[in-house]
Design a protein around this motif. Structure first.
Motif, PDB file in Angstrom:
ATOM      1  N   GLU A   1      83.828 -37.998-197.894  1.00 54.31           N
ATOM      2  CA  GLU A   1      83.677 -38.294-196.474  1.00 54.31           C
ATOM      3  C   GLU A   1      85.021 -38.152-195.734  1.00 54.31           C
ATOM      4  O   GLU A   1      85.070 -37.620-194.627  1.00 54.31           O
ATOM      5  CB  GLU A   1      83.107 -39.724-196.326  1.00 54.31           C
ATOM      6  N   ASP A   2      86.097 -38.606-196.373  1.00 55.53           N
ATOM      7  CA  ASP A   2      87.428 -38.458-195.762  1.00 55.53           C
ATOM      8  C   ASP A   2      87.725 -36.976-195.513  1.00 55.53           C
ATOM      9  O   ASP A   2      88.222 -36.595-194.459  1.00 55.53           O
ATOM     10  CB  ASP A   2      88.522 -39.020-196.694  1.00 55.53           C
ATOM     11  N   LEU A   3      87.424 -36.146-196.508  1.00 56.86           N
ATOM     12  CA  LEU A   3      87.694 -34.711-196.373  1.00 56.86           C
ATOM     13  C   LEU A   3      86.835 -34.106-195.271  1.00 56.86           C
ATOM     14  O   LEU A   3      87.282 -33.249-194.512  1.00 56.86           O
ATOM     15  CB  LEU A   3      87.454 -33.982-197.696  1.00 56.86           C
ATOM     16  N   ARG A   4      85.613 -34.595-195.156  1.00 53.74           N
ATOM     17  CA  ARG A   4      84.727 -34.091-194.101  1.00 53.74           C
ATOM     18  C   ARG A   4      85.255 -34.470-192.729  1.00 53.74           C
ATOM     19  O   ARG A   4      85.250 -33.661-191.802  1.00 53.74           O
ATOM     20  CB  ARG A   4      83.319 -34.674-194.268  1.00 53.74           C
TER      21      ARG A   4
ATOM     22  N   ALA B   1      85.954 -23.646-200.226  1.00 54.52           N
ATOM     23  CA  ALA B   1      85.157 -24.703-199.591  1.00 54.52           C
ATOM     24  C   ALA B   1      83.906 -24.956-200.405  1.00 54.52           C
ATOM     25  O   ALA B   1      83.406 -24.060-201.081  1.00 54.52           O
ATOM     26  CB  ALA B   1      84.781 -24.287-198.169  1.00 54.52           C
ATOM     27  N   SER B   2      83.429 -26.182-200.330  1.00 50.63           N
ATOM     28  CA  SER B   2      82.164 -26.495-201.005  1.00 50.63           C
ATOM     29  C   SER B   2      81.034 -26.049-200.101  1.00 50.63           C
ATOM     30  O   SER B   2      81.211 -25.934-198.887  1.00 50.63           O
ATOM     31  CB  SER B   2      82.072 -27.992-201.271  1.00 50.63           C
ATOM     32  N   SER B   3      79.874 -25.836-200.696  1.00 49.72           N
ATOM     33  CA  SER B   3      78.756 -25.287-199.922  1.00 49.72           C
ATOM     34  C   SER B   3      78.290 -26.248-198.827  1.00 49.72           C
ATOM     35  O   SER B   3      77.752 -25.806-197.819  1.00 49.72           O
ATOM     36  CB  SER B   3      77.605 -24.960-200.869  1.00 49.72           C
ATOM     37  N   GLY B   4      78.510 -27.540-199.030  1.00 51.65           N
ATOM     38  CA  GLY B   4      78.147 -28.500-197.991  1.00 51.65           C
ATOM     39  C   GLY B   4      76.648 -28.547-197.736  1.00 51.65           C
ATOM     40  O   GLY B   4      76.206 -28.281-196.630  1.00 51.65           O
ATOM     41  N   THR B   5      75.882 -28.862-198.787  1.00 55.93           N
ATOM     42  CA  THR B   5      74.422 -28.924-198.629  1.00 55.93           C
ATOM     43  C   THR B   5      74.044 -30.043-197.659  1.00 55.93           C
ATOM     44  O   THR B   5      73.079 -29.925-196.916  1.00 55.93           O
ATOM     45  CB  THR B   5      73.726 -29.171-199.992  1.00 55.93           C
ATOM     46  N   THR B   6      74.841 -31.104-197.673  1.00 55.36           N
ATOM     47  CA  THR B   6      74.614 -32.155-196.689  1.00 55.36           C
ATOM     48  C   THR B   6      75.861 -32.248-195.820  1.00 55.36           C
ATOM     49  O   THR B   6      76.958 -32.439-196.338  1.00 55.36           O
ATOM     50  CB  THR B   6      74.382 -33.523-197.375  1.00 55.36           C
ATOM     51  N   GLY B   7      75.690 -32.074-194.544  1.00 55.59           N
ATOM     52  CA  GLY B   7      76.812 -32.217-193.621  1.00 55.59           C
ATOM     53  C   GLY B   7      77.809 -31.080-193.724  1.00 55.59           C
ATOM     54  O   GLY B   7      77.502 -30.007-194.250  1.00 55.59           O
ATOM     55  N   ARG B   8      79.019 -31.348-193.243  1.00 55.81           N
ATOM     56  CA  ARG B   8      80.055 -30.321-193.209  1.00 55.81           C
ATOM     57  C   ARG B   8      80.570 -29.965-194.586  1.00 55.81           C
ATOM     58  O   ARG B   8      80.593 -30.803-195.477  1.00 55.81           O
ATOM     59  CB  ARG B   8      81.252 -30.869-192.433  1.00 55.81           C
ATOM     60  N   ALA B   9      81.038 -28.732-194.714  1.00 52.57           N
ATOM     61  CA  ALA B   9      81.659 -28.310-195.969  1.00 52.57           C
ATOM     62  C   ALA B   9      82.981 -29.060-196.139  1.00 52.57           C
ATOM     63  O   ALA B   9      83.585 -29.494-195.162  1.00 52.57           O
ATOM     64  CB  ALA B   9      81.917 -26.820-195.917  1.00 52.57           C
TER      65      ALA B   9
END
Ligand code: DLL
Length: 449
Positions: A79-82, A102-110
């Motif tokens: 969450e901090d990174l987001r 970057a991560s794919s970010g399936t939920t919310g921002r990558a």
């Protein structure tokens, strides 16, 4: 820093480890302490989030006098990174960032991560170290089936194999027919893939009438998703290979945070000259200093980077559940037990905790059943109870009748070992979706609250 011995070892194809791999635990801890002191001060001075968090927690980098003082520092979460998206976690100016993943970010921002040139060199060194531990040698041909792109798997494994002195075949994930063709034509010694994607490849070979045990492949270095000893056995026997684990996550670096030694095959050694691991009590809402658990105790894995320049990461909560074990093949570097699952991937079924890896372990001990399965969660109309259906393919040569009794065995074994009642649906071979990389096992069809 590699010593001349290690460099010449790489050049001659020898298996001599880096100096840092063979130092004593005392030497390693002294190195960790000085690197840790540097990292917390560096993060505090350069990344506003860390300054804010340390100040709020009433700690200062000078409070870190011994390794256990790390427990006084606040955790960092995804969450901090987001919230700091995209670049506010970076500790160097953008022009010093050599690469972004970057991560794919399936939920919310990558979540975005960055590397300096030095970070990339360290990363390649650690992947090379992991591959070498797993049996890969300079001069070998390496078929890299991890996905290339923003995912750290493809490029991370690629750079490590190159640094080791291998001939890299950068095939990426997918296009399974083509992968099989190139494995036959190029005759690689080693394959890098997720375990479920290697299973897809083996399965597709069988369908084409190719015996997966007859290829040139001798080693597989598998990771990016949880897998079990039973899956290792399945892949080793089917493909006539030695399969080892490689672990990592983008927020901490990528693949190569830990790697497994082929001579012991007893879990990945965490490269503790670059990362300080801790285990915390994941399910305690008030996690803090007191929640750091001892070696051998199960909990959530937490990492602090010791050498990273672009993205120093302090006490990152991985959500991966495992335990720390003493080093074996690399005595100073502790091992991690197999990851049972992620705290955010745990199914809670009528009060019982359950992970897909538990089902994999049980199902693969039943000869009629294949490793291809999915877990479906539903809440039937008008009912308050959740329902779990294990949908699993029977093995090719198995009749529908004998798979019915195998279904009963699986259902009973799940009840005994996990404690959950479920429905087992044995389906035709080839009817479930195959993996192309990280496989999705859980299909949660329950109405959203
Ligand atoms: O999966 C990095 C990687 C690539 C590791 C290739 C190994 C090989 P992420 O996409 O950020 O990075 O996902 C990280 O994957 O927190 C674990 O939950 C899971 N994971 C990675 N390696 C293993 C493993 C890459 N060996 C997340 N065993 C991690 C079990 C693993 N789970």
């Amino acid at each position: 820093m590699t010593t001349p011995t290690a460099e010449s070892a790489l050049a001659t194809g020898d298996a001599v480890p880096d100096r840092e791999e063979t130092i004593s635990r005392d030497e390693l801890e002294a190195l960790q302490l000085s690197r840790l002191q540097h990292t917390v001060a560096y993060a505090y001075d350069r990344v506003p989030l860390y300054k804010r968090k340390f100040d709020e927690a009433g700690v200062h980098p000078t409070d870190l006098r011994e390794l256990s003082d790390l427990g006084k520092f606040p955790f960092t979460t995804k969450e901090d990174l987001r919230l700091e998206y995209p670049f506010r976690m970076f500790a160097v100016p953008q022009k010093e960032i050599a690469r972004i993943h970057a991560s794919s970010g399936t939920t919310g921002r990558a979540t975005v991560v960055g590397y300096t040139k030095q970070d990339l060199a360290d990363w390649a060194k650690l992947v090379a170290r992991s591959l070498r531990a797993s049996g890969v040698r300079p001069g070998m041909k390496v078929h890299n089936a991890y996905g290339y792109g923003l995912f750290t798997g493809g490029l991370g494994a690629h750079a490590g194999a190159e640094a080791l002195g291998c001939t890299v075949i950068p095939i990426s994930g997918g296009q399974t027919e083509r992968q099989i063709q190139l494995i036959q034509d190029f005759e690689p010694d080693a394959i890098l893939a997720t375990p479920t994607y290697l299973l897809t490849i083996a399965d597709a070979m069988i369908k084409q009438g190719i015996d997966p045990a007859s290829t040139s492949l001798k080693y597989a270095v598998l990771g990016a998703e949880p897998w079990t000893e039973e899956m290792r056995h399945e892949l080793e026997v089917t493909m006539n290979i030695k399969a080892c684990d490689i672990y990592g996550l983008s927020e901490v670096m990528g693949p190569g945070v830990a790697g497994e030694a082929v001579e012991t095959q007893d879990g990945s050694h965490i490269w503790e000259d670059h990362f300080r691991p801790e285990i915390i009590d994941a399910f305690n809402p008030a996690v803090g200093v007191d929640s750091v658990l001892g070696d051998g105790e199960h909990g959530e894995l937490v990492f602090t980077s010791l050498t990273k320049e672009a993205l120093p990461i302090i006490r990152y909560r991985t959500k991966d559940l495992t335990r720390l074990l003493p080093g074996t093949a690399r005595p100073a570097h502790r091992r991690m037990g197999r990851i049972t699952g992620r705290s955010d991937d745990m199914i809670i079924l009528r009060g019982v905790n359950l992970f897909p890896s538990q089902i994999e372990e049980i199902a693969l001990r039943i000869p009629e059943l294949s490793p291809h399965f999915q877990l479906e969660l539903t809440r039937p109309e008008g009912q308050r109870m959740d329902q779990l259906t294990v949908r699993i393919e029977r093995r090719d040569a198995v009749s529908v009748e004998s798979s019915a009794s195998a279904a009963k065995v699986l259902q009973q074994q799940i009840k005994i070992h996990v404690g959950s009642s479920c429905t087992v649906d044995v389906v035709d071979p080839g009817s479930l979706e195959r993996s192309n990389g990280k496989l999705r096992r859980i299909y949660d069809l329950r109405p959203k609250a």
